[in-house]
Write a protein that holds these residues in place. Structure first.
Motif, PDB file in Angstrom:
ATOM      1  N   VAL A 192       3.351  -1.040   4.074  1.00 16.46           N
ATOM      2  CA  VAL A 192       2.787   0.294   3.850  1.00 16.46           C
ATOM      3  C   VAL A 192       3.886   1.346   3.722  1.00 16.46           C
ATOM      4  O   VAL A 192       4.808   1.399   4.540  1.00 16.46           O
ATOM      5  CB  VAL A 192       1.838   0.702   4.995  1.00 16.46           C
ATOM      6  CG1 VAL A 192       1.126   2.014   4.666  1.00 16.46           C
ATOM      7  CG2 VAL A 192       0.818  -0.399   5.281  1.00 16.46           C
TER       8      VAL A 192
ATOM      9  N   VAL B 105      -3.077   4.983  -2.937  1.00 17.67           N
ATOM     10  CA  VAL B 105      -4.148   5.686  -2.225  1.00 17.67           C
ATOM     11  C   VAL B 105      -3.846   7.180  -2.177  1.00 17.67           C
ATOM     12  O   VAL B 105      -2.734   7.580  -1.824  1.00 17.67           O
ATOM     13  CB  VAL B 105      -4.275   5.148  -0.776  1.00 17.67           C
ATOM     14  CG1 VAL B 105      -5.442   5.819  -0.058  1.00 17.67           C
ATOM     15  CG2 VAL B 105      -4.431   3.630  -0.780  1.00 17.67           C
TER      16      VAL B 105
ATOM     17  N   HIS C 205      -5.399  11.148  -0.975  1.00 14.41           N
ATOM     18  CA  HIS C 205      -6.400  12.004  -0.328  1.00 14.41           C
ATOM     19  C   HIS C 205      -6.376  13.392  -0.962  1.00 14.41           C
ATOM     20  O   HIS C 205      -5.307  13.962  -1.208  1.00 14.41           O
ATOM     21  CB  HIS C 205      -6.104  12.143   1.173  1.00 14.41           C
ATOM     22  CG  HIS C 205      -6.957  13.173   1.855  1.00 14.41           C
ATOM     23  ND1 HIS C 205      -6.471  14.395   2.278  1.00 14.41           N
ATOM     24  CD2 HIS C 205      -8.283  13.164   2.162  1.00 14.41           C
ATOM     25  CE1 HIS C 205      -7.454  15.085   2.832  1.00 14.41           C
ATOM     26  NE2 HIS C 205      -8.557  14.364   2.774  1.00 14.41           N
TER      27      HIS C 205
ATOM     28  N   TYR D 260      -9.705  10.556   6.507  1.00 15.15           N
ATOM     29  CA  TYR D 260      -8.654   9.553   6.711  1.00 15.15           C
ATOM     30  C   TYR D 260      -8.034   9.637   8.095  1.00 15.15           C
ATOM     31  O   TYR D 260      -7.396   8.686   8.558  1.00 15.15           O
ATOM     32  CB  TYR D 260      -7.574   9.676   5.630  1.00 15.15           C
ATOM     33  CG  TYR D 260      -6.713  10.915   5.719  1.00 15.15           C
ATOM     34  CD1 TYR D 260      -5.362  10.829   6.011  1.00 15.15           C
ATOM     35  CD2 TYR D 260      -7.234  12.192   5.495  1.00 15.15           C
ATOM     36  CE1 TYR D 260      -4.555  11.946   6.079  1.00 15.15           C
ATOM     37  CE2 TYR D 260      -6.449  13.316   5.549  1.00 15.15           C
ATOM     38  CZ  TYR D 260      -5.114  13.200   5.854  1.00 15.15           C
ATOM     39  OH  TYR D 260      -4.331  14.328   5.916  1.00 15.15           O
TER      40      TYR D 260
ATOM     41  N   TRP E 147      -1.646  10.100   8.200  1.00 15.83           N
ATOM     42  CA  TRP E 147      -1.914   8.705   7.855  1.00 15.83           C
ATOM     43  C   TRP E 147      -1.598   7.740   8.999  1.00 15.83           C
ATOM     44  O   TRP E 147      -1.775   6.519   8.840  1.00 15.83           O
ATOM     45  CB  TRP E 147      -1.071   8.288   6.652  1.00 15.83           C
ATOM     46  CG  TRP E 147      -1.451   8.885   5.333  1.00 15.83           C
ATOM     47  CD1 TRP E 147      -0.706   9.749   4.580  1.00 15.83           C
ATOM     48  CD2 TRP E 147      -2.635   8.617   4.576  1.00 15.83           C
ATOM     49  NE1 TRP E 147      -1.365  10.044   3.410  1.00 15.83           N
ATOM     50  CE2 TRP E 147      -2.557   9.367   3.379  1.00 15.83           C
ATOM     51  CE3 TRP E 147      -3.771   7.821   4.803  1.00 15.83           C
ATOM     52  CZ2 TRP E 147      -3.549   9.349   2.412  1.00 15.83           C
ATOM     53  CZ3 TRP E 147      -4.775   7.805   3.841  1.00 15.83           C
ATOM     54  CH2 TRP E 147      -4.661   8.559   2.666  1.00 15.83           C
TER      55      TRP E 147
ATOM     56  N   HIS F  86      -0.547  11.878   0.610  1.00 17.07           N
ATOM     57  CA  HIS F  86      -1.338  12.959   1.215  1.00 17.07           C
ATOM     58  C   HIS F  86      -1.625  14.053   0.197  1.00 17.07           C
ATOM     59  O   HIS F  86      -1.068  14.071  -0.906  1.00 17.07           O
ATOM     60  CB  HIS F  86      -0.625  13.527   2.449  1.00 17.07           C
ATOM     61  CG  HIS F  86       0.656  14.246   2.155  1.00 17.07           C
ATOM     62  ND1 HIS F  86       0.700  15.532   1.682  1.00 17.07           N
ATOM     63  CD2 HIS F  86       1.959  13.859   2.271  1.00 17.07           C
ATOM     64  CE1 HIS F  86       1.948  15.922   1.542  1.00 17.07           C
ATOM     65  NE2 HIS F  86       2.745  14.909   1.881  1.00 17.07           N
TER      66      HIS F  86
ATOM     67  N   LEU G  85       0.489   5.340   0.406  1.00 10.69           N
ATOM     68  CA  LEU G  85      -0.425   6.401   0.820  1.00 10.69           C
ATOM     69  C   LEU G  85       0.137   7.764   0.413  1.00 10.69           C
ATOM     70  O   LEU G  85       1.298   8.071   0.707  1.00 10.69           O
ATOM     71  CB  LEU G  85      -0.623   6.353   2.335  1.00 10.69           C
ATOM     72  CG  LEU G  85      -1.074   5.005   2.930  1.00 10.69           C
ATOM     73  CD1 LEU G  85      -1.037   5.070   4.447  1.00 10.69           C
ATOM     74  CD2 LEU G  85      -2.464   4.641   2.437  1.00 10.69           C
TER      75      LEU G  85
ATOM     76  N   ILE H 135       0.854  -1.191   0.000  1.00 10.45           N
ATOM     77  CA  ILE H 135       0.000   0.000   0.000  1.00 10.45           C
ATOM     78  C   ILE H 135       0.888   1.238   0.000  1.00 10.45           C
ATOM     79  O   ILE H 135       1.803   1.346   0.811  1.00 10.45           O
ATOM     80  CB  ILE H 135      -0.915   0.059   1.235  1.00 10.45           C
ATOM     81  CG1 ILE H 135      -1.620  -1.292   1.482  1.00 10.45           C
ATOM     82  CG2 ILE H 135      -1.900   1.214   1.118  1.00 10.45           C
ATOM     83  CD1 ILE H 135      -2.637  -1.667   0.452  1.00 10.45           C
TER      84      ILE H 135
ATOM     85  N   TYR I 131      -2.127   3.758   8.773  1.00 13.79           N
ATOM     86  CA  TYR I 131      -0.873   2.991   8.662  1.00 13.79           C
ATOM     87  C   TYR I 131      -0.837   1.861   9.689  1.00 13.79           C
ATOM     88  O   TYR I 131      -0.543   0.702   9.357  1.00 13.79           O
ATOM     89  CB  TYR I 131       0.306   3.940   8.854  1.00 13.79           C
ATOM     90  CG  TYR I 131       1.655   3.275   9.003  1.00 13.79           C
ATOM     91  CD1 TYR I 131       2.428   2.971   7.894  1.00 13.79           C
ATOM     92  CD2 TYR I 131       2.151   2.954  10.278  1.00 13.79           C
ATOM     93  CE1 TYR I 131       3.671   2.358   8.045  1.00 13.79           C
ATOM     94  CE2 TYR I 131       3.383   2.351  10.423  1.00 13.79           C
ATOM     95  CZ  TYR I 131       4.142   2.053   9.305  1.00 13.79           C
ATOM     96  OH  TYR I 131       5.364   1.435   9.456  1.00 13.79           O
TER      97      TYR I 131
ATOM     98  N   ILE J 174       4.431   5.626   3.047  1.00 11.62           N
ATOM     99  CA  ILE J 174       3.785   6.943   3.025  1.00 11.62           C
ATOM    100  C   ILE J 174       4.660   7.897   2.223  1.00 11.62           C
ATOM    101  O   ILE J 174       5.810   8.145   2.572  1.00 11.62           O
ATOM    102  CB  ILE J 174       3.578   7.490   4.445  1.00 11.62           C
ATOM    103  CG1 ILE J 174       2.686   6.539   5.249  1.00 11.62           C
ATOM    104  CG2 ILE J 174       2.962   8.881   4.400  1.00 11.62           C
ATOM    105  CD1 ILE J 174       2.538   6.909   6.714  1.00 11.62           C
TER     106      ILE J 174
ATOM    107  N   ILE K 216      -9.483   0.335   1.871  1.00 11.56           N
ATOM    108  CA  ILE K 216      -8.191   0.006   1.276  1.00 11.56           C
ATOM    109  C   ILE K 216      -7.984  -1.507   1.251  1.00 11.56           C
ATOM    110  O   ILE K 216      -7.505  -2.061   0.256  1.00 11.56           O
ATOM    111  CB  ILE K 216      -7.051   0.716   2.037  1.00 11.56           C
ATOM    112  CG1 ILE K 216      -7.190   2.243   1.904  1.00 11.56           C
ATOM    113  CG2 ILE K 216      -5.682   0.267   1.516  1.00 11.56           C
ATOM    114  CD1 ILE K 216      -6.244   3.035   2.798  1.00 11.56           C
TER     115      ILE K 216
END
Length: 259
Positions: A63, A94, A96, A239, A49, A40, A38, A36, A53, A65, A250
Protein backbone atom coordinates in the motif's frame (compact mmCIF):
# COMPACT_ATOMS: atom_id res chain seq x y z
CA UNK A 1 -7.39 -57.60 -3.61
CA UNK A 2 -10.34 -55.77 -5.15
CA UNK A 3 -10.63 -53.68 -2.01
CA UNK A 4 -6.98 -52.64 -2.31
CA UNK A 5 -7.46 -51.67 -5.97
CA UNK A 6 -10.59 -49.72 -5.12
CA UNK A 7 -8.78 -47.96 -2.26
CA UNK A 8 -5.94 -46.93 -4.60
CA UNK A 9 -8.48 -45.58 -7.10
CA UNK A 10 -10.22 -43.62 -4.36
CA UNK A 11 -6.95 -42.20 -3.10
CA UNK A 12 -6.01 -41.26 -6.67
CA UNK A 13 -9.29 -39.41 -7.13
CA UNK A 14 -8.86 -37.56 -3.83
CA UNK A 15 -5.30 -36.59 -4.76
CA UNK A 16 -6.47 -35.35 -8.15
CA UNK A 17 -9.18 -33.19 -6.54
CA UNK A 18 -6.68 -31.74 -4.06
CA UNK A 19 -4.20 -30.89 -6.82
CA UNK A 20 -6.97 -29.34 -8.92
CA UNK A 21 -8.12 -27.25 -5.97
CA UNK A 22 -4.54 -26.10 -5.31
CA UNK A 23 -4.15 -25.16 -8.97
CA UNK A 24 -7.38 -23.14 -8.97
CA UNK A 25 -6.41 -21.33 -5.77
CA UNK A 26 -2.96 -20.54 -7.18
CA UNK A 27 -4.44 -19.09 -10.36
CA UNK A 28 -6.91 -17.07 -8.27
CA UNK A 29 -4.11 -15.71 -6.10
CA UNK A 30 -2.12 -14.75 -9.18
CA UNK A 31 -5.09 -12.77 -10.48
CA UNK A 32 -5.38 -10.66 -7.36
CA UNK A 33 -3.83 -7.21 -7.71
CA UNK A 34 -1.43 -6.76 -4.81
CA UNK A 35 -0.62 -3.03 -5.10
CA UNK A 36 -2.91 -0.30 -3.76
CA UNK A 37 -2.37 3.45 -4.18
CA UNK A 38 -4.53 5.70 -1.96
CA UNK A 39 -5.13 9.33 -2.97
CA UNK A 40 -6.68 11.81 -0.54
CA UNK A 41 -8.87 14.73 -1.53
CA UNK A 42 -9.14 18.40 -0.67
CA UNK A 43 -9.18 19.56 2.96
CA UNK A 44 -7.32 16.40 4.03
CA UNK A 45 -3.93 14.79 4.10
CA UNK A 46 -2.69 11.21 3.94
CA UNK A 47 -3.16 10.52 7.67
CA UNK A 48 -6.87 9.85 7.20
CA UNK A 49 -6.00 6.62 5.39
CA UNK A 50 -4.24 5.08 8.40
CA UNK A 51 -6.88 2.50 9.37
CA UNK A 52 -7.58 1.50 5.76
CA UNK A 53 -3.82 1.18 5.28
CA UNK A 54 -3.44 -1.08 8.34
CA UNK A 55 -6.29 -3.37 7.26
CA UNK A 56 -4.93 -3.75 3.73
CA UNK A 57 -1.38 -4.36 4.95
CA UNK A 58 -2.61 -7.15 7.23
CA UNK A 59 -4.22 -8.74 4.19
CA UNK A 60 -0.88 -8.79 2.41
CA UNK A 61 -1.23 -5.80 0.10
CA UNK A 62 1.54 -3.39 -0.84
CA UNK A 63 0.00 0.00 0.00
CA UNK A 64 1.21 3.48 -0.96
CA UNK A 65 -0.38 6.76 0.17
CA UNK A 66 0.03 9.70 -2.19
CA UNK A 67 0.57 13.06 -0.52
CA UNK A 68 -0.83 15.26 -3.26
CA UNK A 69 -0.05 18.92 -2.54
CA UNK A 70 -3.48 20.28 -3.64
CA UNK A 71 -1.61 23.20 -5.22
CA UNK A 72 -2.98 22.63 -8.74
CA UNK A 73 -4.73 19.84 -10.58
CA UNK A 74 -1.68 19.27 -12.78
CA UNK A 75 0.66 18.98 -9.81
CA UNK A 76 -1.73 16.70 -7.92
CA UNK A 77 -2.00 14.35 -10.90
CA UNK A 78 1.81 14.39 -11.20
CA UNK A 79 2.09 13.35 -7.52
CA UNK A 80 -0.23 10.39 -8.11
CA UNK A 81 1.72 9.37 -11.20
CA UNK A 82 4.96 9.42 -9.22
CA UNK A 83 3.41 6.92 -6.81
CA UNK A 84 2.28 4.76 -9.73
CA UNK A 85 5.65 4.88 -11.51
CA UNK A 86 7.67 3.59 -8.55
CA UNK A 87 5.55 0.43 -8.16
CA UNK A 88 6.10 -2.80 -10.07
CA UNK A 89 3.00 -4.70 -11.16
CA UNK A 90 -0.69 -3.95 -11.44
CA UNK A 91 -2.31 -1.34 -9.20
CA UNK A 92 -5.73 -0.52 -7.77
CA UNK A 93 -5.96 3.28 -7.69
CA UNK A 94 -8.22 4.69 -4.96
CA UNK A 95 -9.43 8.27 -4.64
CA UNK A 96 -11.54 10.08 -2.05
CA UNK A 97 -13.55 13.21 -2.95
CA UNK A 98 -11.34 15.47 -5.12
CA UNK A 99 -8.99 12.51 -5.28
CA UNK A 100 -11.53 10.96 -7.64
CA UNK A 101 -10.72 13.58 -10.26
CA UNK A 102 -7.01 12.93 -9.73
CA UNK A 103 -7.30 9.16 -10.26
CA UNK A 104 -9.56 9.70 -13.27
CA UNK A 105 -6.73 11.60 -14.97
CA UNK A 106 -3.81 9.57 -13.59
CA UNK A 107 -5.47 6.20 -14.07
CA UNK A 108 -4.71 5.92 -17.78
CA UNK A 109 -1.45 4.14 -16.94
CA UNK A 110 -1.17 0.53 -18.14
CA UNK A 111 -0.27 -0.38 -14.56
CA UNK A 112 -3.70 0.63 -13.26
CA UNK A 113 -6.03 -2.37 -13.28
CA UNK A 114 -9.00 -0.72 -11.59
CA UNK A 115 -10.30 2.44 -9.96
CA UNK A 116 -12.08 2.83 -6.62
CA UNK A 117 -14.01 6.04 -5.99
CA UNK A 118 -14.91 6.89 -2.39
CA UNK A 119 -17.54 9.65 -2.04
CA UNK A 120 -15.65 11.08 -4.98
CA UNK A 121 -15.96 13.18 -8.09
CA UNK A 122 -15.87 11.19 -11.34
CA UNK A 123 -15.55 13.76 -14.13
CA UNK A 124 -15.72 13.04 -17.84
CA UNK A 125 -13.17 14.36 -20.34
CA UNK A 126 -13.64 18.10 -20.77
CA UNK A 127 -15.52 18.54 -17.49
CA UNK A 128 -14.37 20.51 -14.47
CA UNK A 129 -15.11 20.03 -10.78
CA UNK A 130 -16.96 23.34 -10.77
CA UNK A 131 -19.33 22.07 -13.45
CA UNK A 132 -20.05 18.94 -11.44
CA UNK A 133 -20.60 20.92 -8.24
CA UNK A 134 -23.04 23.25 -10.00
CA UNK A 135 -24.90 20.47 -11.80
CA UNK A 136 -27.12 19.74 -8.81
CA UNK A 137 -28.47 21.41 -5.66
CA UNK A 138 -25.74 22.34 -3.17
CA UNK A 139 -25.47 20.55 0.15
CA UNK A 140 -26.72 23.08 2.75
CA UNK A 141 -24.29 21.93 5.42
CA UNK A 142 -21.14 22.25 3.34
CA UNK A 143 -18.50 24.45 4.93
CA UNK A 144 -16.41 25.11 1.83
CA UNK A 145 -15.25 28.72 2.02
CA UNK A 146 -14.57 31.35 -0.64
CA UNK A 147 -11.00 31.48 -2.00
CA UNK A 148 -8.40 33.39 -0.01
CA UNK A 149 -6.40 36.26 -1.47
CA UNK A 150 -3.70 33.82 -2.59
CA UNK A 151 -6.20 31.56 -4.37
CA UNK A 152 -6.73 28.68 -1.94
CA UNK A 153 -9.92 27.24 -0.48
CA UNK A 154 -10.35 25.96 3.07
CA UNK A 155 -13.16 24.07 4.77
CA UNK A 156 -14.46 26.30 7.55
CA UNK A 157 -14.33 25.42 11.24
CA UNK A 158 -18.01 26.08 11.95
CA UNK A 159 -19.30 23.30 9.69
CA UNK A 160 -16.27 21.01 9.48
CA UNK A 161 -17.52 18.43 11.98
CA UNK A 162 -21.15 18.36 10.86
CA UNK A 163 -20.45 18.79 7.14
CA UNK A 164 -17.29 16.76 6.60
CA UNK A 165 -17.14 14.06 9.28
CA UNK A 166 -20.28 14.05 11.43
CA UNK A 167 -19.88 10.37 12.38
CA UNK A 168 -16.48 10.93 14.01
CA UNK A 169 -15.76 12.13 17.53
CA UNK A 170 -15.18 15.83 18.13
CA UNK A 171 -11.57 15.05 19.03
CA UNK A 172 -11.01 13.27 15.70
CA UNK A 173 -12.85 15.99 13.79
CA UNK A 174 -10.64 18.64 15.40
CA UNK A 175 -7.53 16.71 14.33
CA UNK A 176 -8.78 16.41 10.73
CA UNK A 177 -9.65 20.11 10.65
CA UNK A 178 -6.26 21.17 11.99
CA UNK A 179 -4.40 18.88 9.58
CA UNK A 180 -6.39 19.78 6.47
CA UNK A 181 -4.61 20.74 3.26
CA UNK A 182 -6.38 23.58 1.41
CA UNK A 183 -6.97 23.22 -2.31
CA UNK A 184 -6.02 25.69 -5.03
CA UNK A 185 -9.17 27.29 -6.45
CA UNK A 186 -7.70 26.70 -9.92
CA UNK A 187 -8.23 22.94 -9.46
CA UNK A 188 -12.00 23.48 -9.67
CA UNK A 189 -11.77 24.92 -13.18
CA UNK A 190 -9.10 22.61 -14.62
CA UNK A 191 -10.70 20.40 -17.31
CA UNK A 192 -10.14 16.66 -17.26
CA UNK A 193 -8.29 15.45 -20.36
CA UNK A 194 -8.48 11.67 -19.81
CA UNK A 195 -11.45 9.83 -18.32
CA UNK A 196 -9.74 6.56 -17.44
CA UNK A 197 -12.99 5.03 -16.12
CA UNK A 198 -14.05 4.62 -19.74
CA UNK A 199 -11.56 1.77 -20.22
CA UNK A 200 -10.93 0.61 -16.64
CA UNK A 201 -13.28 -1.26 -14.29
CA UNK A 202 -14.40 0.88 -11.37
CA UNK A 203 -16.07 0.64 -7.98
CA UNK A 204 -17.87 3.47 -6.17
CA UNK A 205 -18.73 3.98 -2.51
CA UNK A 206 -21.70 6.29 -1.91
CA UNK A 207 -21.71 7.75 1.61
CA UNK A 208 -25.43 8.14 2.24
CA UNK A 209 -25.00 10.81 4.95
CA UNK A 210 -22.55 12.85 2.84
CA UNK A 211 -22.89 16.60 3.38
CA UNK A 212 -20.14 17.57 0.94
CA UNK A 213 -20.71 15.61 -2.29
CA UNK A 214 -24.49 15.50 -2.96
CA UNK A 215 -25.73 11.89 -2.83
CA UNK A 216 -27.72 12.05 -6.06
CA UNK A 217 -24.71 13.55 -7.80
CA UNK A 218 -22.57 10.69 -6.51
CA UNK A 219 -25.08 8.13 -7.76
CA UNK A 220 -25.22 9.83 -11.16
CA UNK A 221 -21.44 9.82 -11.56
CA UNK A 222 -21.17 6.19 -10.46
CA UNK A 223 -23.88 5.12 -12.89
CA UNK A 224 -22.29 7.04 -15.75
CA UNK A 225 -18.96 5.32 -15.10
CA UNK A 226 -20.67 1.90 -14.90
CA UNK A 227 -19.13 1.48 -11.45
CA UNK A 228 -20.03 -1.32 -9.08
CA UNK A 229 -21.74 0.62 -6.30
CA UNK A 230 -21.67 0.05 -2.55
CA UNK A 231 -23.72 2.37 -0.33
CA UNK A 232 -22.52 2.93 3.23
CA UNK A 233 -24.30 4.94 5.89
CA UNK A 234 -21.54 7.39 6.68
CA UNK A 235 -20.34 10.96 6.36
CA UNK A 236 -18.11 12.35 3.62
CA UNK A 237 -15.16 11.04 5.64
CA UNK A 238 -16.39 7.47 5.18
CA UNK A 239 -12.84 6.24 4.59
CA UNK A 240 -12.05 7.26 8.17
CA UNK A 241 -15.27 6.36 9.97
CA UNK A 242 -15.94 3.09 8.10
CA UNK A 243 -12.40 1.97 7.31
CA UNK A 244 -13.19 -1.77 7.27
CA UNK A 245 -16.14 -1.39 4.89
CA UNK A 246 -14.01 0.78 2.61
CA UNK A 247 -11.11 -1.68 2.73
CA UNK A 248 -13.52 -4.50 1.85
CA UNK A 249 -14.50 -2.71 -1.37
CA UNK A 250 -10.85 -2.14 -2.25
CA UNK A 251 -10.12 -5.84 -1.72
CA UNK A 252 -13.09 -6.69 -3.90
CA UNK A 253 -11.66 -4.49 -6.65
CA UNK A 254 -8.27 -6.19 -6.27
CA UNK A 255 -9.93 -9.59 -6.67
CA UNK A 256 -12.20 -8.68 -9.59
CA UNK A 257 -10.26 -6.20 -11.71
CA UNK A 258 -8.25 -8.77 -13.70
CA UNK A 259 -11.15 -11.14 -14.42
Amino acid sequence: MKDVVQLKKSLGIILFILLLSLSVNTVSAQKQVKNIVLVHGAFADGSGWEEVYKILKKKGFNVSITANPNTSFTEDVAAAKRSIDRIEGQIILVGHSYGGAIITEAGDSDKVAGLVYIAAFVPDAGETLLQLVKSGPPTPNSGIEAPTADGFIWYGKAKFHSGFCADLSKEKADFLYDSQVPIAASAFVAPITKASWKNKPSWYIVATDDQTVPIEGARFMAKRAHSKVTEIKASHAVYVSQAKAVADVIVRAANESLK
